[in-house]
Design a protein around this motif. Structure first.
Motif, short mmCIF file in Angstrom:
data_model
loop_
_atom_site.label_atom_id
_atom_site.label_comp_id
_atom_site.label_asym_id
_atom_site.label_seq_id
_atom_site.Cartn_x
_atom_site.Cartn_y
_atom_site.Cartn_z
N LYS A 7 0.84 -1.20 0.00
CA LYS A 7 0.00 0.00 0.00
C LYS A 7 0.87 1.25 0.00
CE LYS A 7 -3.17 -0.17 3.24
NZ LYS A 7 -3.86 -0.51 4.50
N SER A 8 0.42 2.24 -0.76
CA SER A 8 1.13 3.52 -0.80
C SER A 8 0.12 4.63 -1.03
CB SER A 8 2.16 3.52 -1.93
OG SER A 8 2.87 4.74 -1.94
N GLU A 9 0.33 5.73 -0.35
CA GLU A 9 -0.50 6.91 -0.61
C GLU A 9 -0.07 7.48 -1.95
OE1 GLU A 9 -0.53 9.69 2.65
OE2 GLU A 9 -0.46 8.05 4.11
N PRO A 10 -0.99 7.60 -2.91
CA PRO A 10 -0.59 8.06 -4.24
C PRO A 10 0.00 9.47 -4.26
CG PRO A 10 -2.98 7.91 -4.06
CD PRO A 10 -2.40 7.30 -2.82
N PHE A 13 3.82 8.34 -3.15
CA PHE A 13 4.45 7.53 -4.21
C PHE A 13 3.36 6.71 -4.86
CE2 PHE A 13 6.78 3.96 -6.03
CZ PHE A 13 7.78 4.63 -6.71
N SER A 14 3.11 6.98 -6.13
CA SER A 14 2.00 6.35 -6.84
C SER A 14 2.47 5.26 -7.79
CB SER A 14 1.22 7.41 -7.63
OG SER A 14 2.02 7.86 -8.71
N TRP A 15 1.50 4.51 -8.29
CA TRP A 15 1.78 3.53 -9.34
C TRP A 15 2.44 4.22 -10.53
CZ3 TRP A 15 2.73 -1.22 -10.43
CH2 TRP A 15 2.61 -1.68 -11.73
N VAL A 58 -6.69 -1.16 -5.91
CA VAL A 58 -5.55 -1.85 -6.51
C VAL A 58 -5.44 -1.34 -7.94
CG1 VAL A 58 -4.57 -4.08 -7.15
CG2 VAL A 58 -5.97 -3.90 -5.09
N VAL A 59 -4.25 -0.89 -8.32
CA VAL A 59 -4.10 -0.23 -9.62
C VAL A 59 -3.08 -0.88 -10.55
CG1 VAL A 59 -4.92 2.00 -8.78
CG2 VAL A 59 -2.49 1.44 -8.62
N GLY A 60 -2.25 -1.79 -10.03
CA GLY A 60 -1.25 -2.40 -10.89
C GLY A 60 -0.56 -3.58 -10.24
N ILE A 61 0.30 -4.21 -11.02
CA ILE A 61 1.07 -5.36 -10.55
C ILE A 61 2.55 -5.04 -10.72
CG2 ILE A 61 1.52 -7.83 -10.76
CD1 ILE A 61 -1.12 -8.00 -12.36
N LEU A 84 11.22 -3.14 -6.22
CA LEU A 84 10.08 -3.51 -7.04
C LEU A 84 10.23 -2.89 -8.42
CD1 LEU A 84 7.11 -2.86 -4.56
CD2 LEU A 84 8.29 -5.02 -5.02
N ILE A 85 9.73 -3.60 -9.42
CA ILE A 85 9.65 -3.07 -10.77
C ILE A 85 8.21 -3.21 -11.25
CG2 ILE A 85 12.07 -3.47 -11.39
CD1 ILE A 85 11.19 -6.05 -12.81
N PRO A 86 7.74 -2.28 -12.09
CA PRO A 86 6.37 -2.40 -12.59
C PRO A 86 6.25 -3.60 -13.53
CG PRO A 86 7.49 -0.58 -13.66
CD PRO A 86 8.43 -1.11 -12.62
N PHE A 87 5.13 -4.28 -13.46
CA PHE A 87 4.88 -5.43 -14.34
C PHE A 87 3.76 -5.11 -15.33
CE2 PHE A 87 2.86 -9.73 -14.95
CZ PHE A 87 3.82 -10.22 -15.80
N ARG A 88 2.59 -4.71 -14.79
CA ARG A 88 1.53 -4.26 -15.69
C ARG A 88 0.43 -3.52 -14.93
NH1 ARG A 88 -1.09 -10.00 -17.13
NH2 ARG A 88 -2.98 -9.73 -15.94
N ASP A 89 -0.23 -2.66 -15.67
CA ASP A 89 -1.35 -1.89 -15.12
C ASP A 89 -2.58 -2.78 -14.99
OD1 ASP A 89 0.17 0.48 -15.32
OD2 ASP A 89 -0.61 0.90 -17.32
#
Length: 134
Positions: A7-10, A13-15, A58-61, A84-89
Motif C-alpha cells: 500500500k502507498s499513498e498516491p 508515491f503512486s503507481w 488496486v491499480v497495478g502489478i 520492485l519493478i512495474p509489471f503491468r497496469d
C-alpha cells in the motif's frame, strides 16, 4: 512464487511514479509484521500495488526484483527494503468497496489488517483481484 499487496499513498508515491521510474526501493517500513513480510519476498514474486487513503484501489502489478536488504533510510539494521519493478497496469482499478463486496475476498488481509502496509495474498485472492482488474 508468492503473492503480495503493498500500500502507498498516491500523493507520496503512486503507481504512475513506479512506472515512470522503472524501479523503486520499497523502504521506510517500520512495522514488524510488514517487515517480516518484506523479508519473505523473493525475486519474481508478484505484488499488487494498492493506492491507499485517497483512492483505495488496486491499480497495478509489480514484481520483486531484489530480495530484502538493509533499509537505506533506517538507522537500525533490523529494518529492510526490497526493490520492485512495474509489471503491468490494471485495466480497471479494483476498489476497496468491490473487495468488501466480493465474498471470495472476505478473509483477505486488506480487510482484516487494514493498517498493514505489506501483506501476503493467497493465490486464489490474487487471481480474484486480477480478474476484477482486467
Amino acid at each position: 512464487m508468492h503473492y503480495w499487496l503493498v500500500k502507498s499513498e498516491p500523493e507520496t508515491f503512486s503507481w504512475a511514479d513506479l512506472v515512470r521510474d522503472g524501479r523503486a526501493c520499497w523502504d521506510g517500513v517500520r512495522n514488524f509484521q510488514a517487515r517480516n513480510n518484506l523479508q519473505q519476498m523473493q525475486p519474481g514474486d508478484l505484488v499488487l500495488f494498492y493506492h491507499s487513503v485517497s483512492e483505495k484501489a488496486v491499480v497495478g502489478i509489480a514484481k520483486v526484483d531484489k530480495a530484502a536488504y538493509p533499509d537505506p533510510t533506517a538507522d537500525d539494521a533490523k529494518w529492510v527494503a526490497v526493490d520492485l519493478i512495474p509489471f503491468r497496469d490494471f485495466k480497471d482499478p479494483v476498489t476497496l468497496e468491490q473487495i468488501k463486496q466480493d465474498k471470495r475476498l472476505e478473509n483477505i488481509a486488506l480487510l482484516r489488517q487494514s493498517r498493514l502496509s505489506v501483506m501476503p495474498l493467497k493465490p486464489e485472492e490474487f487471481d480474484v483481484l486480477l480478474a476484477l482488474g482486467n
